[in-house]
Design a protein around this motif. Structure first.
Motif, PDB file in Angstrom:
ATOM      1  N   VAL A  57       7.518   7.263 -42.172  1.00 26.18           N
ATOM      2  CA  VAL A  57       7.330   5.877 -41.722  1.00 26.18           C
ATOM      3  C   VAL A  57       6.358   5.832 -40.554  1.00 26.18           C
ATOM      4  N   GLY A  58       5.443   4.899 -40.645  1.00 28.26           N
ATOM      5  CA  GLY A  58       4.498   4.695 -39.561  1.00 28.26           C
ATOM      6  C   GLY A  58       3.256   5.557 -39.655  1.00 28.26           C
ATOM      7  N   THR A  59       3.234   6.529 -40.556  1.00 27.16           N
ATOM      8  CA  THR A  59       2.011   7.300 -40.768  1.00 27.16           C
ATOM      9  C   THR A  59       1.123   6.522 -41.738  1.00 27.16           C
ATOM     10  N   ASP A  60       0.071   7.161 -42.188  1.00 21.33           N
ATOM     11  CA  ASP A  60      -0.812   6.423 -43.093  1.00 21.33           C
ATOM     12  C   ASP A  60      -0.389   6.544 -44.553  1.00 21.33           C
ATOM     13  N   ARG A  61       0.812   7.036 -44.809  1.00 20.75           N
ATOM     14  CA  ARG A  61       1.287   7.025 -46.200  1.00 20.75           C
ATOM     15  C   ARG A  61       1.336   5.577 -46.675  1.00 20.75           C
ATOM     16  N   ASN A  62       1.029   5.358 -47.937  1.00 21.35           N
ATOM     17  CA  ASN A  62       1.034   4.013 -48.473  1.00 21.35           C
ATOM     18  C   ASN A  62       2.448   3.517 -48.764  1.00 21.35           C
ATOM     19  N   ALA A  63       2.568   2.207 -48.808  1.00 20.26           N
ATOM     20  CA  ALA A  63       3.740   1.556 -49.388  1.00 20.26           C
ATOM     21  C   ALA A  63       3.336   1.140 -50.793  1.00 20.26           C
ATOM     22  N   ILE A  64       4.174   1.444 -51.780  1.00 20.37           N
ATOM     23  CA  ILE A  64       3.738   1.228 -53.165  1.00 20.37           C
ATOM     24  C   ILE A  64       4.755   0.444 -53.989  1.00 20.37           C
ATOM     25  N   VAL A  65       4.271  -0.011 -55.130  1.00 18.19           N
ATOM     26  CA  VAL A  65       5.086  -0.679 -56.137  1.00 18.19           C
ATOM     27  C   VAL A  65       4.803   0.021 -57.457  1.00 18.19           C
ATOM     28  N   VAL A  66       5.851   0.353 -58.174  1.00 19.00           N
ATOM     29  CA  VAL A  66       5.698   0.948 -59.502  1.00 19.00           C
ATOM     30  C   VAL A  66       6.441   0.073 -60.496  1.00 19.00           C
ATOM     31  N   ARG A  67       5.736  -0.427 -61.492  1.00 19.70           N
ATOM     32  CA  ARG A  67       6.408  -1.112 -62.597  1.00 19.70           C
ATOM     33  C   ARG A  67       6.722  -0.082 -63.667  1.00 19.70           C
ATOM     34  N   ALA A  68       7.960  -0.099 -64.144  1.00 15.35           N
ATOM     35  CA  ALA A  68       8.369   0.803 -65.220  1.00 15.35           C
ATOM     36  C   ALA A  68       9.124  -0.033 -66.235  1.00 15.35           C
ATOM     37  N   GLY A  69       8.445  -0.400 -67.300  1.00 19.11           N
ATOM     38  CA  GLY A  69       9.053  -1.319 -68.263  1.00 19.11           C
ATOM     39  C   GLY A  69       9.351  -2.636 -67.566  1.00 19.11           C
ATOM     40  N   ASP A  70      10.571  -3.112 -67.708  1.00 20.72           N
ATOM     41  CA  ASP A  70      10.963  -4.378 -67.095  1.00 20.72           C
ATOM     42  C   ASP A  70      11.467  -4.216 -65.664  1.00 20.72           C
ATOM     43  N   HIS A  71      11.460  -3.000 -65.174  1.00 21.28           N
ATOM     44  CA  HIS A  71      11.924  -2.744 -63.808  1.00 21.28           C
ATOM     45  C   HIS A  71      10.721  -2.594 -62.874  1.00 21.28           C
ATOM     46  N   VAL A  72      10.911  -2.973 -61.622  1.00 18.72           N
ATOM     47  CA  VAL A  72       9.867  -2.809 -60.615  1.00 18.72           C
ATOM     48  C   VAL A  72      10.480  -2.094 -59.413  1.00 18.72           C
ATOM     49  N   LEU A  73       9.842  -1.007 -59.005  1.00 26.10           N
ATOM     50  CA  LEU A  73      10.340  -0.248 -57.863  1.00 26.10           C
ATOM     51  C   LEU A  73       9.404  -0.426 -56.680  1.00 26.10           C
ATOM     52  N   VAL A  74       9.973  -0.563 -55.487  1.00 29.77           N
ATOM     53  CA  VAL A  74       9.205  -0.775 -54.261  1.00 29.77           C
ATOM     54  C   VAL A  74       9.652   0.265 -53.237  1.00 29.77           C
ATOM     55  N   GLY A  75       8.702   0.981 -52.668  1.00 28.54           N
ATOM     56  CA  GLY A  75       9.101   1.987 -51.678  1.00 28.54           C
ATOM     57  C   GLY A  75       7.909   2.744 -51.143  1.00 28.54           C
ATOM     58  N   PRO A  76       8.173   3.788 -50.368  1.00 31.66           N
ATOM     59  CA  PRO A  76       7.080   4.576 -49.798  1.00 31.66           C
ATOM     60  C   PRO A  76       6.439   5.495 -50.843  1.00 31.66           C
ATOM     61  N   ASP A  77       5.197   5.823 -50.620  1.00 32.70           N
ATOM     62  CA  ASP A  77       4.459   6.685 -51.546  1.00 32.70           C
ATOM     63  C   ASP A  77       4.701   8.159 -51.172  1.00 32.70           C
ATOM     64  N   ASN A  78       5.946   8.580 -51.426  1.00 36.00           N
ATOM     65  CA  ASN A  78       6.282   9.984 -51.169  1.00 36.00           C
ATOM     66  C   ASN A  78       6.942  10.640 -52.375  1.00 36.00           C
ATOM     67  N   GLY A  79       6.883   9.957 -53.511  1.00 39.21           N
ATOM     68  CA  GLY A  79       7.436  10.516 -54.728  1.00 39.21           C
ATOM     69  C   GLY A  79       8.840  10.052 -55.071  1.00 39.21           C
ATOM     70  N   VAL A  80       9.490   9.389 -54.124  1.00 35.98           N
ATOM     71  CA  VAL A  80      10.899   9.057 -54.323  1.00 35.98           C
ATOM     72  C   VAL A  80      11.130   8.136 -55.517  1.00 35.98           C
ATOM     73  N   LEU A  81      10.125   7.330 -55.860  1.00 36.50           N
ATOM     74  CA  LEU A  81      10.294   6.369 -56.957  1.00 36.50           C
ATOM     75  C   LEU A  81      10.022   6.979 -58.327  1.00 36.50           C
ATOM     76  N   LEU A  82       9.310   8.101 -58.388  1.00 37.07           N
ATOM     77  CA  LEU A  82       8.726   8.508 -59.663  1.00 37.07           C
ATOM     78  C   LEU A  82       9.713   9.072 -60.682  1.00 37.07           C
ATOM     79  N   PRO A  83      10.650   9.928 -60.294  1.00 37.59           N
ATOM     80  CA  PRO A  83      11.594  10.376 -61.322  1.00 37.59           C
ATOM     81  C   PRO A  83      12.358   9.221 -61.975  1.00 37.59           C
ATOM     82  N   ALA A  84      12.730   8.221 -61.192  1.00 40.84           N
ATOM     83  CA  ALA A  84      13.399   7.062 -61.792  1.00 40.84           C
ATOM     84  C   ALA A  84      12.445   6.289 -62.691  1.00 40.84           C
TER      85      ALA A  84
END
Lengths: 293, 293, 293
Positions: C67-94
């Motif tokens: 948090v607070g570094t230059d890592r991006n904040a991202i949104v990933v749409r996966a089918g009908d679901h939308v995930l919102v979070g930091p760009d550190n990989g946490v969203l991708l397995p889901a």
């Protein structure tokens, strides 16, 4: 409204909520997810004390040390409330509190008739394996049967959704339910009162600690009126003051009081009664009136 | 909307939610149920920092070491927000943050005029006992009075429901409220700044740790601008780097930063600042600018 | 519906809920706020296992050591679901579990285009300070920029509200999003199977403990079918029974079973598997079939 009570901690209840949201628009209210783990009696106590404050609702309860065995999943209607959970007695003290016997009825959940729980996705889940070639009621073989360890998600949540969306007067017509012949019973222990049966008139009560709450209050099964008109009592041989409120004694001092559920508690003002009295759930407690003369 | 904040842990808040659901259709949002136990100051801090992010709502707060004593139950309107809780100061820092003095007003809850809380059931609850023959405002004697230990359920939840369903501009007309002459005040401590009053211009700040958060960040009462344009400061005699983000230092290293509430925090990147700095809530903190030349 | 998952504990998630309630009428459902702190991999595992049980929703995830570094904040749409979070990989397995690659797309949140989060109040917050004179996209200078330490409140919650209230088929039209060229990836480790690639046919699996759940079950990355048709296996050199349910062994005894997510777990019936097997998240696990002859 569906209330949810488990001993699951986190994040397993979220999967149950997902299943519920898939199947019903019911409002969801958490009762607790930190009931003492696999402690059917403690959960039964808390449900009995908390659920009667809710409006008519479906109460989903999963404290289930026998998950995956042949214990039944059951539904108990008690007046306008409907309880869903394992057949291990956890529902019964609350059901008895909520409605008299002639306004209660029990059902067994026909697990194979529940619509199977399927996660969204592309078949990458490595489920199945053990028991997958048992009779599984026509479930999709690629996905596997209900898990053997998470009936909260795979059995109880679907059943709660089905029951919630039905009229509680017509549960008997639901295909996922059949009348229960008998359920595993559970009664919370009663104290022995001497010489009288009325707590207000008794001089001695031999009971036990039912639960210890998060504040450390040791909640006994001795009815509160035992303390009426007394300034002090003897608790396991030690004299302690009786107070109407925690603040009746100094900070850090012990007292006996009547808790919000109506039973005698052994407490410490702004401290932990369980530590001060050396008591845990299940421990024997002897309360005796002392001569104030 | 009704937000709920307590130090009750679990499952007592569920009984409060049951009462609220009996009496209002308001949306319920949990703020926290794990405020440091009976720590009025910590709760006051967190409420002041969190509640301003909510839309206009009724905020039900129960951190109440004096439960059952003659302390009042109060309602404070602050702009479009209404706070309900014990008269021990816990509501006031939030109320002052939410609205200026000329847009705030206080009421005392007339507890005996609240509709009594009755659990569903068949009279098997052993409530009553202590104090049951005091003046109880006509409550049903078979059920007993409000408990002396759980006003969250028996007083504050009913009051919050009544207040929520009223227009906050006409609280004065509610029969369960009367204007408050005075309330117990609570102000969070302010630091001493030298030589200037403006934190951005001061060289030295003598303050204290207001709270330690779940991450172990030691949150002081020194305003964030004290750190402006400095690379390092001295905290209780030790030089630590100033960072805009946790990641400004290596994992496990200490830093001073401005927390999300705007105060100087003493933190560790991905670790616990309270442990690293040896600080607990209430501890004195001396921050000094160091010569970077 | 917006689900919320963080490692924040309490009460920081309440500020996020306040912001969400300010900006959207979406139903809010907590997934967890006690993910292992700053453990991106554990959070990724749980999200992958839990989110597929939800109906289409916006999933707000903040496990964000950067948090607070230059890592991006991202949104990933996966089918009908939308995930919102930091760009550190946490969203991708889901996201990969929820939808195949041709039905997923990624965006970067343009943080300066989000409507600024402003608490209610009279300007008494000592925010600002560090970094306040950087380019801040026209934010009110008296209030200061987004905090550097609480993007859950100041960036991700506003983004989740904006995304939720948009049509997930038209995310590309939202001014607060731009297409992501690439995201930080995270894949959960796969076990080595010998001699075959199919777990049902392998004799040996070298994997690891992905997470330990609240029950103490040590959840490995070895697919459940590895246990098929076996009564016992060797786990790190010790022979343990294979059971379909916890109750297949006595209370307090060890077993290997297939957990509700489909992986081999090393458990104790009504006890803690992590303690009994001496295992923590990340530990190596060697499972071998034993000759039952």
């Amino acid at each position: 409204m569906i209330t949810i009570a488990t001993d699951f901690g986190s994040p397993y209840p979220a999967a149950m909520k997902g299943v519920l949201c898939q199947r019903t628009d019911a409002r969801l209210v958490d009762v607790a997810h930190d009931f003492p783990r696999q402690d059917v009696r403690a959960a039964a106590f808390w449900l009995r004390e908390v659920l009667p404050y809710f409006p008519p609702a479906t109460h989903l309860v999963v404290v289930d040390p026998g998950v995956g065995t042949d214990r039944n999943a059951i539904v108990v209607r008690a007046g306008d409330h409907v309880l869903v959970g394992p057949d291990n007695g956890v529902l019964l003290p609350a059901a008895r509190r909520l409605a008299p016997a002639d306004d209660r009825e029990g059902y067994v959940i026909e697990e194979t008739r529940l619509e199977s729980v399927e996660p969204t996705g592309t078949g990458t889940t490595p489920r199945a394996a053990l028991g997958s070639d048992d009779d599984d009621g026509g479930r999709d073989r690629d996905r596997g049967p209900a898990s053997n360890t998470f009936h909260g998600r795979d059995v109880f949540a679907p059943a709660a959704a089905a029951v919630h969306d039905a009229d509680h007067e017509t549960l008997a017509e639901l295909s996922v339910l059949r009348p229960a012949e008998a359920s595993v019973d559970l009664t919370l222990p009663e104290p022995t009162l001497e010489p009288a049966d009325s707590p207000a008139d008794a001089d001695r009560a031999v009971g036990e600690v039912l639960v210890v709450d998060d504040f450390g209050n040791a909640i006994t099964n001795v009815p509160g009126p035992f303390l009426a008109d007394r300034d002090r009592i003897e608790a396991n041989g030690e004299v302690v003051p009786v107070g109407e409120t925690f603040a009746a004694v100094g900070v850090g001092e012990r007292l006996a009081t009547v808790g919000s559920h109506g039973y005698v508690e052994l407490d410490v003002n702004q401290g932990r009664g369980d530590d001060a009295f050396g008591l845990s759930a299940g421990d024997r407690v002897v309360l005796e009136r002392v001569d104030d003369g």
